[in-house]
Design a protein around this motif. Structure first.
Motif, mmCIF file in Angstrom:
data_model
loop_
_atom_site.group_PDB
_atom_site.id
_atom_site.type_symbol
_atom_site.label_atom_id
_atom_site.label_comp_id
_atom_site.label_asym_id
_atom_site.label_seq_id
_atom_site.Cartn_x
_atom_site.Cartn_y
_atom_site.Cartn_z
ATOM 1 N N UNK A 1 -56.140 110.632 47.638
ATOM 2 C CA UNK A 1 -56.778 109.623 48.490
ATOM 3 C C UNK A 1 -56.268 108.210 48.218
ATOM 4 N N UNK A 2 -55.260 108.106 47.322
ATOM 5 C CA UNK A 2 -54.678 106.800 47.030
ATOM 6 C C UNK A 2 -55.279 106.077 45.848
ATOM 7 N N UNK B 1 -59.970 113.789 31.241
ATOM 8 C CA UNK B 1 -59.960 114.156 32.650
ATOM 9 C C UNK B 1 -59.156 115.443 32.761
ATOM 10 N N UNK B 2 -59.819 116.501 33.194
ATOM 11 C CA UNK B 2 -59.169 117.814 33.288
ATOM 12 C C UNK B 2 -58.800 118.051 34.745
ATOM 13 N N UNK B 3 -57.517 118.295 35.018
ATOM 14 C CA UNK B 3 -57.077 118.501 36.392
ATOM 15 C C UNK B 3 -56.457 119.888 36.535
ATOM 16 N N UNK C 1 -42.496 122.391 31.888
ATOM 17 C CA UNK C 1 -43.046 121.160 32.447
ATOM 18 C C UNK C 1 -42.748 121.128 33.943
ATOM 19 N N UNK C 2 -43.766 120.994 34.781
ATOM 20 C CA UNK C 2 -43.540 121.009 36.228
ATOM 21 C C UNK C 2 -42.882 119.719 36.711
ATOM 22 N N UNK C 3 -42.247 119.808 37.855
ATOM 23 C CA UNK C 3 -41.671 118.626 38.490
ATOM 24 C C UNK C 3 -42.777 117.898 39.246
ATOM 25 N N UNK C 4 -43.164 116.759 38.753
ATOM 26 C CA UNK C 4 -44.232 115.950 39.354
ATOM 27 C C UNK C 4 -43.667 114.560 39.618
ATOM 28 N N UNK C 5 -43.834 114.032 40.816
ATOM 29 C CA UNK C 5 -43.323 112.679 41.107
ATOM 30 C C UNK C 5 -43.825 111.660 40.081
ATOM 31 N N UNK C 6 -42.904 110.851 39.578
ATOM 32 C CA UNK C 6 -43.266 109.787 38.648
ATOM 33 C C UNK C 6 -43.332 110.196 37.197
ATOM 34 N N UNK D 1 -59.155 117.951 41.166
ATOM 35 C CA UNK D 1 -57.914 118.467 41.748
ATOM 36 C C UNK D 1 -56.706 117.755 41.136
ATOM 37 N N UNK D 2 -55.571 118.407 41.202
ATOM 38 C CA UNK D 2 -54.337 117.862 40.646
ATOM 39 C C UNK D 2 -53.989 116.527 41.307
ATOM 40 N N UNK D 3 -53.567 115.565 40.507
ATOM 41 C CA UNK D 3 -53.106 114.291 41.060
ATOM 42 C C UNK D 3 -51.788 114.503 41.805
ATOM 43 N N UNK D 4 -51.441 113.561 42.659
ATOM 44 C CA UNK D 4 -50.227 113.713 43.466
ATOM 45 C C UNK D 4 -48.994 113.135 42.781
ATOM 46 N N UNK D 5 -49.210 112.150 41.903
ATOM 47 C CA UNK D 5 -48.049 111.562 41.223
ATOM 48 C C UNK D 5 -48.498 110.791 39.997
ATOM 49 N N UNK D 6 -47.553 110.571 39.115
ATOM 50 C CA UNK D 6 -47.751 109.680 37.980
ATOM 51 C C UNK D 6 -47.192 108.307 38.325
ATOM 52 N N UNK D 7 -47.882 107.281 37.864
ATOM 53 C CA UNK D 7 -47.372 105.921 37.980
ATOM 54 C C UNK D 7 -46.881 105.492 36.605
ATOM 55 N N UNK D 8 -46.439 104.265 36.480
ATOM 56 C CA UNK D 8 -45.958 103.792 35.186
ATOM 57 C C UNK D 8 -47.065 103.799 34.142
ATOM 58 N N UNK D 9 -48.313 103.614 34.589
ATOM 59 C CA UNK D 9 -49.413 103.483 33.628
ATOM 60 C C UNK D 9 -50.550 104.479 33.842
#
Length: 353
Positions: free
Chosen positions: A270-271, A191-193, A137-142, A256-264
């Protein structure tokens, strides 16, 4: 109680069986210790729709062709499990089941294999434990803050668990493409990233070509010639029929890969954000080699330095089936036979010395 044999093979999946086949042909006494309750190795734990990359006749272990599966050009996982069970029985391979190897220690002229069912002393050991039990499992913020469901390839059973859910599939390799296609065909619309745009191999490329590419690369490297790039030079995804159908129907458009996971959910570069119920990490594996910790052989990326299949710093140890670093295409059914034969011959020579 300590038992004695010439060779202990750790793992009763495809690599362990191939090693057993060649050791048996050479008349080398051995035992195969398998942690699984039944034959079939990791194949008995995959998702239902998984297909081989090659036709049955090009997906065989040494000595016995895999029978063709009726109605399928590319056999499914259940067919592979049946084949491995038959192979083990046909060659009367000495598999002992539900034996968990805890550690391997040096013991003078022997290697001591400690298990939950007692110890074995052997003059050589073949490790064939694969990678399935060590998902990466990669280290991804959130990632730790996300409150939805997270699972790895090893935990994916099928699309029924995700009906009506918003699912993100992460990974641009074969598992990511196959699972995204599996969900798409079931109407889940994932959604495939991927970290880079998907690289499909030509539609007529299957495991036969991949094996040839891996072999050519190994021969070039061994001869000191320019690296051919091997399988990676051809692409990342084999377009097996379900993947090809989903791709051609426009169901496999990767983001493209997302930059971070949020709680939901997830957040993009691009935010913008998206709500997500589940994330499936198709992000690969690491070799399952924790049982060698006491030998202090591990190098970069969790690997052990090898010459062929033999450990550089412990010549009584061979590693089989972990990937190209232990033999060209050795993590495949068709590819593991040759390095298994070489390992068995090397061990037989060691025992005669």
């Amino acid at each position: 109680m300590t038992q004695r044999t010439e060779v202990v093979v750790i793992g009763g999946g495809q690599a362990g069986l191939a090693a057993g086949y060649h050791l048996r042909r050479l008349g080398v006494e051995h035992v195969i210790l398998d942690a699984q309750a039944a034959p079939g190795g990791a194949w008995q734990h995959t998702w239902d729709s998984l297909r081989l990359f090659s036709p049955a006749e090009y997906s065989s272990l040494p000595g016995r062709l895999m029978p063709v599966q009726r109605g399928q050009t590319y056999p499914d996982a259940a067919h592979v499990v049946s084949y491995l069970a038959d192979y083990e029985k046909r060659y009367e391979l000495p598999v002992r089941r539900e034996v968990w190897v805890e550690a391997v220690h040096r013991d003078g002229a022997f290697l001591r294999v400690r298990t939950d069912c007692g110890d074995w002393r052997a003059r050589a050991v073949v490790s064939a434990t694969g990678t399935w039990t060590r998902p990466f499992l990669p280290t991804v913020p959130g990632r730790r803050q996300f409150t939805g469901r997270q699972l790895h390839t090893v935990q994916y059973a099928g699309p029924a668990d995700f009906t009506g859910q918003r699912v993100v599939v992460v990974g641009g390799g074969n598992s990511g493409a196959q699972i995204a296609a599996d969900l798409a065909h079931a109407g889940v619309d994932p959604t495939w990233v991927t970290r880079r745009p998907p690289r499909y191999l030509a539609d007529d490329v299957d495991g036969r070509v991949l094996f040839d590419a891996a072999t050519a690369r190994r021969r070039a490297l061994d001869a000191g010639r320019t690296d051919t790039g091997g399988v990676a030079s051809l692409g990342d995804i084999v377009a097996v029929p379900p993947v090809r159908t989903a791709r051609d129907a426009g169901l496999l458009g990767a983001r493209p890969m997302f930059t971070r996971l949020t709680a939901t959910g997830v957040e993009w570069a691009d935010g913008t954000r998206g709500e997500v119920d589940a994330v499936i990490w198709c992000t690969g594996f690491r070799p399952a080699l924790a049982h060698f910790a006491s030998l202090r052989l591990r190098g970069t990326r969790g690997r052990i330095a090898t010459e062929g299949t033999r450990a550089v710093d412990e010549p009584r140890l061979h590693l089989l089936g972990y990937g190209d670093w232990t033999g060209p295409a050795s993590a495949t059914l068709i590819g593991v036979g040759r390095p298994a034969r070489e390992a068995a011959r090397d061990i037989a020579a060691l025992l005669r010395a």
